[in-house]
Design a protein around this motif. Structure first.
Motif, PDB file in Angstrom:
ATOM      1  N   UNK A   1       0.833  -1.201   0.000  1.00 48.04           N
ATOM      2  CA  UNK A   1       0.000   0.000   0.000  1.00 48.04           C
ATOM      3  C   UNK A   1       0.872   1.258   0.000  1.00 48.04           C
ATOM      4  N   UNK A   2       1.940   1.223   0.777  1.00 48.71           N
ATOM      5  CA  UNK A   2       2.879   2.363   0.803  1.00 48.71           C
ATOM      6  C   UNK A   2       3.591   2.484  -0.530  1.00 48.71           C
ATOM      7  N   UNK A   3       3.988   1.344  -1.110  1.00 54.05           N
ATOM      8  CA  UNK A   3       4.746   1.347  -2.360  1.00 54.05           C
ATOM      9  C   UNK A   3       3.920   1.888  -3.527  1.00 54.05           C
ATOM     10  N   UNK A   4       2.626   1.551  -3.548  1.00 51.71           N
ATOM     11  CA  UNK A   4       1.771   2.009  -4.651  1.00 51.71           C
ATOM     12  C   UNK A   4       1.207   3.415  -4.422  1.00 51.71           C
ATOM     13  N   UNK A   5       1.267   3.906  -3.181  1.00 50.55           N
ATOM     14  CA  UNK A   5       0.781   5.252  -2.893  1.00 50.55           C
ATOM     15  C   UNK A   5       1.610   5.908  -1.812  1.00 50.55           C
ATOM     16  N   UNK A   6       2.744   6.452  -2.169  1.00 42.54           N
ATOM     17  CA  UNK A   6       3.725   6.936  -1.193  1.00 42.54           C
ATOM     18  C   UNK A   6       3.188   8.047  -0.299  1.00 42.54           C
ATOM     19  N   UNK A   7       2.216   8.814  -0.787  1.00 40.02           N
ATOM     20  CA  UNK A   7       1.705   9.934   0.010  1.00 40.02           C
ATOM     21  C   UNK A   7       0.794   9.471   1.147  1.00 40.02           C
ATOM     22  N   UNK A   8       0.396   8.203   1.119  1.00 40.11           N
ATOM     23  CA  UNK A   8      -0.539   7.702   2.133  1.00 40.11           C
ATOM     24  C   UNK A   8       0.052   7.710   3.528  1.00 40.11           C
ATOM     25  N   UNK A   9       1.356   7.557   3.606  1.00 38.01           N
ATOM     26  CA  UNK A   9       1.992   7.358   4.912  1.00 38.01           C
ATOM     27  C   UNK A   9       1.804   8.556   5.832  1.00 38.01           C
ATOM     28  N   UNK A  10       1.446   9.707   5.283  1.00 34.43           N
ATOM     29  CA  UNK A  10       1.228  10.903   6.105  1.00 34.43           C
ATOM     30  C   UNK A  10      -0.249  11.103   6.448  1.00 34.43           C
ATOM     31  N   UNK A  11      -1.124  10.246   5.917  1.00 32.93           N
ATOM     32  CA  UNK A  11      -2.564  10.398   6.167  1.00 32.93           C
ATOM     33  C   UNK A  11      -2.975   9.658   7.437  1.00 32.93           C
ATOM     34  N   UNK A  12      -3.688  10.345   8.329  1.00 33.57           N
ATOM     35  CA  UNK A  12      -4.027   9.764   9.628  1.00 33.57           C
ATOM     36  C   UNK A  12      -4.969   8.577   9.517  1.00 33.57           C
ATOM     37  N   UNK A  13      -5.947   8.649   8.630  1.00 39.89           N
ATOM     38  CA  UNK A  13      -6.889   7.538   8.487  1.00 39.89           C
ATOM     39  C   UNK A  13      -6.180   6.297   7.968  1.00 39.89           C
ATOM     40  N   UNK A  14      -5.286   6.473   7.005  1.00 39.00           N
ATOM     41  CA  UNK A  14      -4.524   5.324   6.510  1.00 39.00           C
ATOM     42  C   UNK A  14      -3.614   4.786   7.613  1.00 39.00           C
ATOM     43  N   UNK A  15      -2.988   5.678   8.377  1.00 40.25           N
ATOM     44  CA  UNK A  15      -2.126   5.247   9.483  1.00 40.25           C
ATOM     45  C   UNK A  15      -2.913   4.411  10.494  1.00 40.25           C
TER      46      UNK A  15
ATOM     47  N   UNK B   1      -9.524   0.399   1.199  1.00 41.10           N
ATOM     48  CA  UNK B   1     -10.354   1.528   0.770  1.00 41.10           C
ATOM     49  C   UNK B   1      -9.749   2.865   1.180  1.00 41.10           C
ATOM     50  N   UNK B   2      -9.112   2.921   2.354  1.00 40.18           N
ATOM     51  CA  UNK B   2      -8.519   4.191   2.797  1.00 40.18           C
ATOM     52  C   UNK B   2      -7.314   4.579   1.936  1.00 40.18           C
ATOM     53  N   UNK B   3      -6.721   3.603   1.236  1.00 39.09           N
ATOM     54  CA  UNK B   3      -5.625   3.920   0.316  1.00 39.09           C
ATOM     55  C   UNK B   3      -6.131   4.688  -0.899  1.00 39.09           C
ATOM     56  N   UNK B   4      -7.419   4.498  -1.231  1.00 39.10           N
ATOM     57  CA  UNK B   4      -8.017   5.199  -2.376  1.00 39.10           C
ATOM     58  C   UNK B   4      -8.686   6.496  -1.932  1.00 39.10           C
ATOM     59  N   UNK B   5      -9.408   6.441  -0.802  1.00 38.07           N
ATOM     60  CA  UNK B   5     -10.144   7.609  -0.319  1.00 38.07           C
ATOM     61  C   UNK B   5     -10.020   7.707   1.199  1.00 38.07           C
ATOM     62  N   UNK B   6      -8.910   8.273   1.697  1.00 36.10           N
ATOM     63  CA  UNK B   6      -8.681   8.322   3.147  1.00 36.10           C
ATOM     64  C   UNK B   6      -9.698   9.166   3.906  1.00 36.10           C
ATOM     65  N   UNK B   7     -10.359  10.089   3.231  1.00 39.59           N
ATOM     66  CA  UNK B   7     -11.273  10.992   3.931  1.00 39.59           C
ATOM     67  C   UNK B   7     -12.650  10.381   4.148  1.00 39.59           C
ATOM     68  N   UNK B   8     -12.918   9.220   3.535  1.00 41.19           N
ATOM     69  CA  UNK B   8     -14.240   8.602   3.653  1.00 41.19           C
ATOM     70  C   UNK B   8     -14.392   7.897   5.002  1.00 41.19           C
ATOM     71  N   UNK B   9     -15.645   7.627   5.369  1.00 37.55           N
ATOM     72  CA  UNK B   9     -15.930   6.977   6.646  1.00 37.55           C
ATOM     73  C   UNK B   9     -15.572   5.499   6.585  1.00 37.55           C
ATOM     74  N   UNK B  10     -15.432   4.875   7.767  1.00 35.15           N
ATOM     75  CA  UNK B  10     -15.113   3.445   7.833  1.00 35.15           C
ATOM     76  C   UNK B  10     -16.227   2.613   7.208  1.00 35.15           C
ATOM     77  N   UNK B  11     -17.486   2.976   7.478  1.00 37.18           N
ATOM     78  CA  UNK B  11     -18.611   2.230   6.927  1.00 37.18           C
ATOM     79  C   UNK B  11     -18.624   2.307   5.407  1.00 37.18           C
ATOM     80  N   UNK B  12     -18.421   3.506   4.880  1.00 32.89           N
ATOM     81  CA  UNK B  12     -18.387   3.683   3.428  1.00 32.89           C
ATOM     82  C   UNK B  12     -17.232   2.915   2.810  1.00 32.89           C
TER      83      UNK B  12
END
Length: 508
Positions: free
Chosen positions: A39-53, A87-98
């Protein structure tokens, strides 16, 4: 090939290697770790996102609990965490249910998405013909493997020369298992979104005032009357609880804590849900001002009184457990009460911060995922068994059938009390089991099933609990405490699972 393609290929190979004909153990931890890294390798910017973390932390934590316990709860927590991670790798701002819904959509539709993606990529001008390249490589490899097996059977010398090349894992079940791994890997890594759902969710943020469409009724007055009536009823209920539960008046004749817990919990949860729906419906239709302030005060009073009811129900459940010992259902009551309490507190935050009802669902779905993961940290089967054995005064009062129905975690504990004269005596609260034979025979059958399952898989299936139970049972066997087994209730095809018992004197 793009990074996503390599990641999907790596995940598929790993899925097939780690899970085919294996039990839950270290394989889940290794797979989860690699999925986080991919997930980190395919989307390097994710590592700074709190929901992905958070999703990555929950994934690794739940995978650790699978390694430690291998329980069904830990497996569920890990699967949910992996879905959130995807899912959070694609849309980190979305809710857990979504995000859970989107992952289900991605995996369920992955066959169609794969075909569509390959077709669209090959139809692009100047693009490499990916499908042609894959077929060009795959067809000769598959044919070569087919000829390899034919030559092995046709020529004994060639078979002897290639005997160390073990391709026994290649079979039709393995092929379909690996194919399912490809679909899961594609759904996880190349996640697809439902655009309309994302758009709708993004629009649900601040609570918007909805003016009434007619002058036939006054929602602010109606809501005030409703909340006053509800609060008056709750005052009466809580006064009764304080008198009978906390001031020592005792339960009225004919009523038991069991009745309160079995009947009261469902109705309490239903009343809270109904109240929250009414609040969400009315509050949007009350214009900001004096009416809204009065409504907010009545809501907060209603929430506080319901929280008191939640605490009282939890105390009743504690008293019931003290009388009837511990079970999963009684533990589940605490979980329902915790969720009810969290829902009430987040409702207060929603009203105070003027947020939407979807914001309430967003917070609570994330809290549910976090609680699920941390719940799997405990070996509940062992804890239930230790608690019950520590509380009973007489063996006849212990629900042995229920204890036997739990996982292998309590096997050593049960074998230490197996020879008690009352082990085959059912308690008043006995578990309604389909088993018609004695508890001792049921326990021996449980041991056989555990040891048989323990023979399946290899290092990939290792987990700490199963290894601990196996070691403790072998120790009991060495000390002569497993000299008699009754397997009359089992259909046994092999005695290999119980060969570790060297001093077995009686076998039925």
């Amino acid at each position: 090939m793009k990074r996503n393609d390599w990641a999907i290929l790596a995940a598929t190979v790993l899925y097939s290697f780690l899970f085919y004909r294996q039990n839950a153990g270290i394989n889940f931890f290794l797979f989860s770790l690699v999925m986080v890294l991919l997930s980190v390798w395919t989307g390097k910017t994710l590592i700074t996102n709190r929901m992905w973390q958070l999703s990555a932390a929950l994934t690794l934590l739940s995978a650790s609990f699978v390694l430690i316990h291998g329980s069904s709860l830990a497996l569920l927590a890990n699967i949910v965490s992996l879905m959130l991670l995807s899912a959070s790798a694609v849309s980190p701002q979305s809710s857990a249910l979504s995000n859970l819904l989107h992952t289900v959509f991605s995996i369920g539709g992955s066959p169609a998405f794969i075909v569509t993606a390959v077709s669209s990529r090959n139809n692009q001008p100047g693009a490499p013909k990916t499908a042609i390249r894959v077929l060009t490589l795959a067809i000769p490899v598959v044919l070569a493997l087919l000829f390899f097996f034919v030559y092995q059977n046709a020529n004994p010398l060639f078979e002897k020369f290639t005997e160390k090349i073990n391709l026994n894992f290649i079979s039709l079940p393995w092929f379909f298992f690996t194919l399912s791994g490809l679909l899961v890997a594609y759904g996880f890594i190349a996640g697809k979104r439902i655009a309309d759902l994302d758009k709708w969710e993004n629009d649900q943020d601040e609570m918007q005032f909805t003016p009434r469409s007619s002058n036939l009724w006054r929602p602010d007055t109606a809501f005030t009357i409703l909340m006053v009536l509800l609060n008056l009823m709750l005052v009466m209920i809580n006064i009764l609880d304080v008198n009978y539960l906390y001031l020592g008046a005792g339960m009225p004749e004919g009523l038991t804590h069991k009745q309160f817990v079995h009947n009261g919990v469902h109705m309490l949860i239903l009343s809270i849900v109904m109240g929250m729906i009414c609040i969400v419906f009315f509050i949007k239709r009350i214009e900001p001002g004096k009416s809204r302030k009065l409504a907010n005060r009545l809501i907060f009073l209603w929430v506080l009184q319901n929280l008191m009811m939640v605490v009282s129900t939890g105390f009743r459940n504690h008293l019931y457990i003290h009388e009837a010992l511990l079970t999963y259902k009684r533990i589940g009551v605490y979980y329902w009460l915790v969720f009810a309490g969290l829902g009430l507190m987040t409702l207060m935050l929603m009203i105070r911060n003027n947020r939407s009802a979807w914001h309430l669902i967003r917070i609570n779905s994330l809290l549910a995922a976090v609680i699920l993961v941390f719940s799997s940290a405990a070996d509940w089967d062992k804890n239930i068994s230790c608690y019950n054995l520590g509380k009973i005064k007489y063996m006849a009062s212990l629900d042995k059938k229920y204890m036997i129905s739990l996982s292998e975690g309590n096997l050593p504990l049960l074998y230490r009390i197996k020879n008690d004269p009352d082990f085959n005596t059912d308690s008043v609260y006995h578990y309604q089991s389909q088993l018609k034979y004695l508890n001792t025979a049921a326990l021996d059958g449980k041991l056989y099933d555990f040891m048989k399952k323990n023979q399946e898989g290899d290092w990939r299936s290792f987990n700490i609990r199963r290894d601990r139970v196996k070691t403790e049972m072998m120790t009991l066997a060495l000390t002569g405490k497993l000299s008699q087994l009754d397997l009359s209730g089992k259909r046994i095809s092999s005695l290999a699972p119980i060969q570790f018992i060297k001093d077995l004197k009686t076998l039925h």
